[in-house]
Enzyme design. Structure first.
Site, PDB file in Angstrom:
ATOM      1  N   HIS A   1       0.854  -1.182   0.000  1.00 20.70           N
ATOM      2  CA  HIS A   1       0.000   0.000   0.000  1.00 20.70           C
ATOM      3  C   HIS A   1       0.896   1.241   0.000  1.00 20.70           C
ATOM      4  O   HIS A   1       2.100   1.153   0.238  1.00 20.70           O
ATOM      5  CB  HIS A   1      -0.893   0.011   1.235  1.00 20.70           C
TER       6      HIS A   1
ATOM      7  N   GLU B   1       1.354   3.730   2.078  1.00 20.14           N
ATOM      8  CA  GLU B   1       2.110   4.048   3.296  1.00 20.14           C
ATOM      9  C   GLU B   1       3.311   3.119   3.429  1.00 20.14           C
ATOM     10  O   GLU B   1       4.431   3.553   3.729  1.00 20.14           O
ATOM     11  CB  GLU B   1       1.224   3.908   4.539  1.00 20.14           C
TER      12      GLU B   1
ATOM     13  N   THR C   1     -24.692   7.274 -33.684  1.00 17.82           N
ATOM     14  CA  THR C   1     -23.489   6.490 -33.394  1.00 17.82           C
ATOM     15  C   THR C   1     -23.064   5.656 -34.600  1.00 17.82           C
ATOM     16  O   THR C   1     -21.991   5.072 -34.605  1.00 17.82           O
ATOM     17  CB  THR C   1     -23.726   5.536 -32.221  1.00 17.82           C
ATOM     18  N   ALA C   2     -23.925   5.580 -35.609  1.00 15.77           N
ATOM     19  CA  ALA C   2     -23.601   4.800 -36.808  1.00 15.77           C
ATOM     20  C   ALA C   2     -24.599   5.166 -37.902  1.00 15.77           C
ATOM     21  O   ALA C   2     -25.648   5.750 -37.636  1.00 15.77           O
ATOM     22  CB  ALA C   2     -23.694   3.303 -36.518  1.00 15.77           C
TER      23      ALA C   2
ATOM     24  N   SER D   1     -19.848   2.384 -38.552  1.00 12.98           N
ATOM     25  CA  SER D   1     -19.554   3.323 -37.468  1.00 12.98           C
ATOM     26  C   SER D   1     -18.078   3.658 -37.346  1.00 12.98           C
ATOM     27  O   SER D   1     -17.699   4.488 -36.527  1.00 12.98           O
ATOM     28  CB  SER D   1     -20.037   2.744 -36.146  1.00 12.98           C
TER      29      SER D   1
ATOM     30  N   THR E   1     -23.339  -5.592 -30.219  1.00 14.78           N
ATOM     31  CA  THR E   1     -22.067  -4.997 -30.643  1.00 14.78           C
ATOM     32  C   THR E   1     -21.055  -6.077 -31.013  1.00 14.78           C
ATOM     33  O   THR E   1     -20.298  -5.923 -31.971  1.00 14.78           O
ATOM     34  CB  THR E   1     -21.522  -4.092 -29.512  1.00 14.78           C
TER      35      THR E   1
ATOM     36  N   GLY F   1     -24.228  -0.906 -27.565  1.00 12.79           N
ATOM     37  CA  GLY F   1     -25.107  -0.313 -28.569  1.00 12.79           C
ATOM     38  C   GLY F   1     -26.345   0.311 -27.927  1.00 12.79           C
ATOM     39  O   GLY F   1     -26.502   0.315 -26.702  1.00 12.79           O
TER      40      GLY F   1
HETATM   41  C1  AOF Z   1      -4.131   1.749   2.645  1.00  3.47           C
HETATM   42  N1  AOF Z   1      -3.259   2.212   1.722  1.00  3.47           N
HETATM   43  O1  AOF Z   1      -2.533   2.397  -0.380  1.00  3.47           O
HETATM   44  C2  AOF Z   1      -4.549   1.249  -0.008  1.00  3.47           C
HETATM   45  C3  AOF Z   1      -5.482   0.817   0.982  1.00  3.47           C
HETATM   46  O2  AOF Z   1      -5.692  -6.847   0.503  1.00  3.47           O
HETATM   47  P1  AOF Z   1      -4.938  -5.628   0.856  1.00  3.47           P
HETATM   48  O3  AOF Z   1      -4.044  -5.836   2.052  1.00  3.47           O
HETATM   49  O4  AOF Z   1      -4.156  -5.056  -0.306  1.00  3.47           O
HETATM   50  O5  AOF Z   1      -5.989  -4.527   1.351  1.00  3.47           O
HETATM   51  C4  AOF Z   1      -6.881  -3.923   0.445  1.00  3.47           C
HETATM   52  C5  AOF Z   1      -7.716  -2.899   1.196  1.00  3.47           C
HETATM   53  O6  AOF Z   1      -6.855  -1.920   1.788  1.00  3.47           O
HETATM   54  C6  AOF Z   1      -8.656  -2.111   0.311  1.00  3.47           C
HETATM   55  O7  AOF Z   1      -9.900  -2.750   0.189  1.00  3.47           O
HETATM   56  C7  AOF Z   1      -8.790  -0.792   1.066  1.00  3.47           C
HETATM   57  O8  AOF Z   1      -9.689  -0.896   2.142  1.00  3.47           O
HETATM   58  C8  AOF Z   1      -7.388  -0.616   1.613  1.00  3.47           C
HETATM   59  N2  AOF Z   1      -6.575   0.113   0.629  1.00  3.47           N
HETATM   60  N3  AOF Z   1      -5.243   1.109   2.276  1.00  3.47           N
HETATM   61  O9  AOF Z   1      -3.886   1.898   3.847  1.00  3.47           O
HETATM   62  C9  AOF Z   1      -3.405   1.987   0.423  1.00  3.47           C
HETATM   63  N4  AOF Z   1      -4.717   0.981  -1.328  1.00  3.47           N
HETATM   64 ZN    ZN Z   2      -2.839  -0.285   3.956  1.00  2.00          ZN
END
Ligand code: AOF
Ligand code: ZN
Length: 365
Positions: free
Chosen positions: A52, A54, A166-167, A173, A201, A298
């Site tokens: 993530h 952080e 659209t077409a 199209s 489509t 479509g």
């Molecule tokens: C954060 N920072 O950059 C993101 C978050 O399965 P995991 O561990 O990857 O967790 C996914 C969940 O984490 C996602 O559904 C959302 O609640 C959170 N996303 N959280 O602290 C991040 N992308």
């Molecule tokens: Zn996280």
């Protein structure tokens, strides 16, 4: 909150935008660490299953040989508190001994939903919530939609002439809008969790429905609404890259067999009229982790989405041409009174090459 807080969060939002194509089904999150001596470290969510935002920022600090102790962290979404595919970011920030965390918006994921903020506060970290919240929510409107409404954010893309065709009458199209508009359309495809079209489509245009015009680290799931399973096994949409899901109204195995043999998944979700139940389909796609659903279909399927009030955003490209008699964008109605006409609000109007791009939403979406 100060001007430097706004600057920190703006930078974090910019970082998050860089993750938008990469990280679905995870939300795109940005994190900026400002160390006590003013050094800034920015990172965003990596591909699903990886760090993530952080954790990525803390990892960069470690690689730089810098301690995050006493830092301020700007994050565009509440740090997670749960063990998902990765360990909790709130714990990582506590362990890193940051002094303060500024959060744009709480995580709507019921597994988190405020617990990340609580955990930081319980550890004595100052937490401020709500800075640039609307922008942060907009950035991940698909994720918020999936978490809160249990369905994806539905964005319907339409390319048409100025008179809304659209077409041509015979279905011709290609191409009404410009190469610039086409490339722009692929940018929107690339950020979606899934791309959807209908059997009409598929039979008429034989689209590939993949992302080609822009570089992307990920190909979205491709979805066909095909009540009677008429998709030919030779259809281009069934070919690589990426996964294909066909929704039918009845699982006639004689037809499902050849489709499944191509690697496609066939799922059956009938409504009482013998068609695919679109709302049930949206719930199913959300359960599969689709945040943004990009619809390029479509007039008939488009019309069904409108009739059931399932469209959250229209992405309409208008070319400066007139086609006269031809295919409509949307087939619904006829309405008996103007007050029944779905009302929209224009969100944005842009020139894309020689064309116009109009984004519109029903009020309150
Ligand atoms: C954060 N920072 O950059 C993101 C978050 O399965 P995991 O561990 O990857 O967790 C996914 C969940 O984490 C996602 O559904 C959302 O609640 C959170 N996303 N959280 O602290 C991040 N992308
Ligand atoms: Zn996280």
């Amino acid at each position: 909150m100060s001007e430097s807080d706004v600057a920190g969060m703006r930078q974090a939002l910019g970082e998050a935008r860089n993750a938008q194509l990469l990280c679905p089904p995870n939300p795109a999150v940005g994190c900026v660490l400002v160390l006590p001596d003013g050094v800034r470290i920015a990172a965003h969510t990596r591909a699903v299953g990886q760090a993530h935002a952080e954790a990525a920022a803390l990892e960069i600090a470690r690689e730089m040989g810098r301690s995050p102790e006493g830092a301020t962290a700007y994050v565009t979404l509440e740090p997670c508190s749960h063990h998902g595919r990765t360990p909790p970011c709130a714990d990582a920030l506590v362990a890193a001994r940051v002094a303060r965390v500024v959060v744009a918006v709480a995580d709507p994921n019921p597994l988190v939903a405020g617990r990340g903020i609580e955990r930081l506060r319980a550890a004595g970290i100052q937490v401020d919530v709500g800075l640039l919240a609307d922008e942060a929510r907009e950035l991940n409107l698909g994720f918020f939609s999936r978490m809160v409404r249990r369905r994806p954010w539905v964005r319907m893309k339409i390319a048409a002439s100025l008179d809304g065709r659209t077409a041509l009458d015979d279905g011709t199209s290609q191409w009404i809008t410009s190469p610039e508009a086409r490339a722009d359309g692929h940018q929107w495809r690339a950020r979606a969790g899934a791309l959807l079209t209908g059997i009409g489509t598929v039979l008429e245009d034989d689209p590939r429905l993949d992302v080609r015009e822009v570089e992307t680290p990920r190909q979205p799931l491709r979805v066909v609404v095909d009540s009677r399973l008429q998709t030919p096994a030779s259809a281009r949409i069934l070919q690589p890259p990426g996964d294909v899901l066909v929704y039918a109204a009845s699982e006639e195995t004689a037809r499902a067999g050849p489709l499944r043999a191509t690697g496609a998944e066939v799922a059956c979700l009938p409504n009482p009229h013998g068609k695919v139940d679109l709302l049930a389909m949206l719930n199913d796609l959300a359960a599969r982790g689709v945040n943004e659903l990009h619809v390029e279909a479509g007039h008939k399927l488009n019309g069904s989405f409108v009739r059931e009030d399932l469209v959250d955003e229209y992405l309409v490209y208008l070319a400066p041409r007139l086609l006269g008699r031809g295919r409509d964008m949307l087939d619904f109605g006829p309405l008996v009174a103007l007050r029944d006409a779905p009302q929209l609000e224009f969100l944005e109007i842009e020139r894309i090459g020689p064309d116009l791009r109009i984004r519109a939403r029903p009020p309150g979406r």
